[in-house]
Design a protein around this motif. Structure first.
Motif, PDB file in Angstrom:
ATOM      1  N   VAL A 152       0.957  -1.166  -0.152  1.00  0.00           N
ATOM      2  CA  VAL A 152       0.084  -0.108   0.141  1.00  0.00           C
ATOM      3  C   VAL A 152       0.864   1.343  -0.132  1.00  0.00           C
ATOM      4  CG1 VAL A 152      -1.744   1.319   1.214  1.00  0.00           C
ATOM      5  CG2 VAL A 152      -1.759  -1.049   1.072  1.00  0.00           C
ATOM      6  N   ILE A 156       1.121   4.544  -2.605  1.00  0.00           N
ATOM      7  CA  ILE A 156       1.151   6.066  -2.733  1.00  0.00           C
ATOM      8  C   ILE A 156       2.175   6.567  -3.430  1.00  0.00           C
ATOM      9  CG2 ILE A 156       1.737   7.712  -0.822  1.00  0.00           C
ATOM     10  CD1 ILE A 156       0.098   6.239   1.298  1.00  0.00           C
ATOM     11  N   LEU A 159       0.929   6.917  -6.738  1.00  0.00           N
ATOM     12  CA  LEU A 159      -0.337   7.807  -6.804  1.00  0.00           C
ATOM     13  C   LEU A 159       0.007   9.270  -6.932  1.00  0.00           C
ATOM     14  CD1 LEU A 159      -3.054   6.095  -4.780  1.00  0.00           C
ATOM     15  CD2 LEU A 159      -2.945   6.155  -7.294  1.00  0.00           C
TER      16      LEU A 159
ATOM     17  N   LYS B  80      10.253   9.953   2.052  1.00  0.00           N
ATOM     18  CA  LYS B  80      11.122   9.024   1.002  1.00  0.00           C
ATOM     19  C   LYS B  80      11.394  10.227  -0.219  1.00  0.00           C
ATOM     20  CE  LYS B  80      11.153   4.747  -0.007  1.00  0.00           C
ATOM     21  NZ  LYS B  80      10.526   3.417  -0.366  1.00  0.00           N
ATOM     22  N   LEU B  82      12.025  10.685  -4.123  1.00  0.00           N
ATOM     23  CA  LEU B  82      11.822   9.997  -5.139  1.00  0.00           C
ATOM     24  C   LEU B  82      13.108  10.101  -6.232  1.00  0.00           C
ATOM     25  CD1 LEU B  82       7.944  10.743  -5.629  1.00  0.00           C
ATOM     26  CD2 LEU B  82       9.161   8.953  -4.274  1.00  0.00           C
ATOM     27  N   ASN B  83      12.980   9.189  -7.110  1.00  0.00           N
ATOM     28  CA  ASN B  83      13.908   9.419  -8.169  1.00  0.00           C
ATOM     29  C   ASN B  83      14.057  10.742  -8.794  1.00  0.00           C
ATOM     30  OD1 ASN B  83      12.937   6.987  -7.687  1.00  0.00           O
ATOM     31  ND2 ASN B  83      14.183   5.940  -8.985  1.00  0.00           N
ATOM     32  N   ASP B  84      12.957  11.421  -8.973  1.00  0.00           N
ATOM     33  CA  ASP B  84      12.900  12.533  -9.790  1.00  0.00           C
ATOM     34  C   ASP B  84      13.364  13.919  -8.741  1.00  0.00           C
ATOM     35  OD1 ASP B  84      10.695  12.991  -8.182  1.00  0.00           O
ATOM     36  OD2 ASP B  84       9.207  13.180  -9.758  1.00  0.00           O
ATOM     37  N   ARG B  86      11.947  14.724  -6.089  1.00  0.00           N
ATOM     38  CA  ARG B  86      10.777  15.355  -5.346  1.00  0.00           C
ATOM     39  C   ARG B  86      10.641  14.440  -3.743  1.00  0.00           C
ATOM     40  NH1 ARG B  86       5.235  14.357  -7.679  1.00  0.00           N
ATOM     41  NH2 ARG B  86       6.208  12.223  -8.273  1.00  0.00           N
ATOM     42  N   GLN B  88       8.393  12.437  -0.899  1.00  0.00           N
ATOM     43  CA  GLN B  88       7.067  12.281  -0.687  1.00  0.00           C
ATOM     44  C   GLN B  88       7.079  11.854   0.990  1.00  0.00           C
ATOM     45  OE1 GLN B  88       3.856  12.095  -2.190  1.00  0.00           O
ATOM     46  NE2 GLN B  88       3.283  11.174  -0.234  1.00  0.00           N
ATOM     47  N   LEU B 109      11.594   4.072   5.103  1.00  0.00           N
ATOM     48  CA  LEU B 109      11.523   5.678   5.081  1.00  0.00           C
ATOM     49  C   LEU B 109      12.488   6.495   5.942  1.00  0.00           C
ATOM     50  CD1 LEU B 109       7.721   5.768   5.349  1.00  0.00           C
ATOM     51  CD2 LEU B 109       8.525   6.227   3.399  1.00  0.00           C
ATOM     52  N   VAL B 152      -2.830   4.439   6.069  1.00  0.00           N
ATOM     53  CA  VAL B 152      -2.267   4.423   4.721  1.00  0.00           C
ATOM     54  C   VAL B 152      -3.490   4.293   3.390  1.00  0.00           C
ATOM     55  CG1 VAL B 152      -0.527   3.488   3.136  1.00  0.00           C
ATOM     56  CG2 VAL B 152      -0.051   3.620   5.610  1.00  0.00           C
ATOM     57  N   GLN B 153      -4.403   3.326   4.085  1.00  0.00           N
ATOM     58  CA  GLN B 153      -5.287   3.229   2.956  1.00  0.00           C
ATOM     59  C   GLN B 153      -6.101   4.384   2.903  1.00  0.00           C
ATOM     60  OE1 GLN B 153      -6.941  -0.688   4.390  1.00  0.00           O
ATOM     61  NE2 GLN B 153      -6.003  -1.870   2.781  1.00  0.00           N
ATOM     62  N   ASP B 154      -6.509   4.932   3.845  1.00  0.00           N
ATOM     63  CA  ASP B 154      -7.356   6.112   3.806  1.00  0.00           C
ATOM     64  C   ASP B 154      -6.577   7.422   3.020  1.00  0.00           C
ATOM     65  OD1 ASP B 154      -9.503   5.275   5.270  1.00  0.00           O
ATOM     66  OD2 ASP B 154      -8.773   6.078   7.357  1.00  0.00           O
ATOM     67  N   ARG B 155      -5.267   7.357   3.195  1.00  0.00           N
ATOM     68  CA  ARG B 155      -4.439   8.115   2.348  1.00  0.00           C
ATOM     69  C   ARG B 155      -4.654   8.047   0.977  1.00  0.00           C
ATOM     70  NH1 ARG B 155       0.141   8.819   2.655  1.00  0.00           N
ATOM     71  NH2 ARG B 155       1.312  10.762   2.547  1.00  0.00           N
ATOM     72  N   ILE B 156      -4.648   6.946   0.486  1.00  0.00           N
ATOM     73  CA  ILE B 156      -4.961   6.489  -0.810  1.00  0.00           C
ATOM     74  C   ILE B 156      -6.068   7.198  -1.333  1.00  0.00           C
ATOM     75  CG2 ILE B 156      -5.237   4.611  -2.304  1.00  0.00           C
ATOM     76  CD1 ILE B 156      -3.223   3.147  -1.344  1.00  0.00           C
ATOM     77  N   LEU B 159      -5.733  10.808  -2.050  1.00  0.00           N
ATOM     78  CA  LEU B 159      -4.613  11.164  -3.057  1.00  0.00           C
ATOM     79  C   LEU B 159      -5.270  11.163  -4.246  1.00  0.00           C
ATOM     80  CD1 LEU B 159      -0.990   9.409  -1.893  1.00  0.00           C
ATOM     81  CD2 LEU B 159      -1.858  11.921  -1.884  1.00  0.00           C
ATOM     82  N   VAL B 160      -6.313  10.378  -4.471  1.00  0.00           N
ATOM     83  CA  VAL B 160      -6.952  10.166  -5.960  1.00  0.00           C
ATOM     84  C   VAL B 160      -7.850  11.347  -6.168  1.00  0.00           C
ATOM     85  CG1 VAL B 160      -6.684   7.707  -6.041  1.00  0.00           C
ATOM     86  CG2 VAL B 160      -8.738   8.581  -5.261  1.00  0.00           C
TER      87      VAL B 160
END
Lengths: 238, 238
Positions: A152, A156, A159, B80, B82-84, B86, B88, B109, B152-156, B159-160
């Motif tokens: 999960v 994130i 997403l 964390k 990200l490769n670009d 940014r 997160q 993390l 974490v699921q709530d966060r998903i 994020l959408v």
DNA sequence: CGATGCGTTGATAACTTTCAAATTTAGTGG
DNA sequence: CCACTAAATTTGAAAGTTATCAACGCATCG
């Protein structure tokens, strides 16, 4: 949104033998742990089999979470309907994967068969009782949870990225899980993919087309995808 | 990205008494379970205290995950890169919250103090040993994991959604957690919020301004936010 | 007082969604 | 097996949303 539950009484039975026709079962969720046999074995041994036709509900949100499931054949999606009517897919489960793991008394997501699907189901209470005597079962449940959490969290990271990155990441994830080398047969529709990635079906379609134009993939049919250039996909995926 | 680790040797010690100056500790992560005292109590009793100045690293990605942490005062972000390039943010942890829970040997993390922060830390091995004798500790760790997963699921789901929905959802989440009624003091910067929600700092700022114009919130200072119309926020949050 | 960091605001560009239609695929009955 | 219908996918054009680039305001701190 879809048709109703479909546990036909004649479809549930206790297998006399440890399942024979279980597919290779590359359990994405369990294959890393070395001791991860006993939970799997237990489910094969004492789990009940149920069959669900395509697009039928396995369990619904807010229903009591009495069972743990393992996909034998076919595939499953879990999802939730948002207040604005959109559907968010929680995850896809392929043969060998375990789903329905909950911590509260009720399911937080609904589950449906994507294709005609057979599952093994085992009562949570039974499993808890077994865990009391066999510590490795408890450890495996714990490990399973940890891996679910990791999955999960990875989602994130997906997403918050661009449509291209989400789709590329999705393809790489599926390629790992369906184990068909570079040629993968997707069990789910474009709409399923869109609802999983938080995109529209049109954007998913366009992105796949553009990846094909960029020679990163090939689309022999809409459900079959050949990864031509993993390097490019990985670069996009970042 | 930020300064380095800061466990000053003189800042770690074993409290002679079960912590006195522990704040009210509205543990978002533990307050629902009825037996959830013993893990908390154990940490208070045998945990070591460490202090981290603002913007210092508590642990880094890929470092061995030897400890479990509880925030005593201040606040923490996990993240964390990200490769670009940014960043997160994985989550924010407020007084009473437990962080650093891992299933692999290494942290997935990094963690930093957002403000000057005090934490209690306890060795995983110690905790595992205790769990062997006190089953309730194991159950609590399990429950903690389950709640982390739910979060974490709530966060998903967040994020959408659109920028407005993400920001509104974030404000409602923080309002629940900081327990200051309708007036909440955010410990984190706009950049932190943006990196948490997968937006840019400008979008967060504009969204807050527009929520203020819509009379849903009030912004006395940039860090303080008054929820004027929760109904509107809930409607936006959907 | 000027430098610095953080937050806000504005203008424009890039990306994604929305609405609409065309095309392909799959399923059904003859 | 073919024809037909329904469903799924793709493609196009326009609108909406968010990111990017740039500038400004405001506070803190030396």
């Amino acid at each position: 949104m879809q048709t109703q539950t479909a546990v036909r009484s004649d479809a549930i039975h206790r297998p006399a033998m440890p399942m024979r026709n279980v597919p290779p079962a590359r359990s994405h969720a369990l294959d890393s742990a070395t001791e991860a046999e006993s939970l799997d074995h237990t489910m094969n041994l004492i789990g009940a089999v149920a069959a669900y036709p395509r697009n039928t509900e396995i369990f619904g949100e807010n229903e009591p979470a009495d069972y743990l499931y393992k996909v034998v054949s076919g595939s499953v999606r879990t999802y939730k309907i948002l207040n604005d009517g959109r559907r968010q897919i929680g995850g896809f489960y392929l043969p060998g994967d375990i789903f329905g793991l909950e911590f509260a008394d009720e399911h937080t997501l609904s589950a449906e068969a994507i294709a005609d699907t057979k599952v093994l189901m085992i009562k949570r209470r039974t499993l808890n009782a077994l865990a009391g005597r066999d510590a490795s079962i408890g450890r495996q449940l714990f490990a399973l949870t940890g891996r679910e959490l990791a999955r999960v969290q990875d989602r994130i990271l997906l997403l918050v990225q661009s449509a291209q990155e989400r789709v590329a990441g999705f393809l790489l994830e599926m390629a790992e899980r369906v184990s068909g080398g570079n040629s993968i047969e997707l069990p789910m529709s474009r709409q399923d993919i869109a609802d999983y990635l938080g995109l529209t079906i049109e954007t998913v379609s366009r992105t796949l087309t553009s990846l094909e134009c960029a020679a990163a993939i090939q689309l022999p049919t809409s459900r079959r995808i050949v990864l031509r250039d993993r390097t490019a996909l990985n670069r996009i995926n970042a």
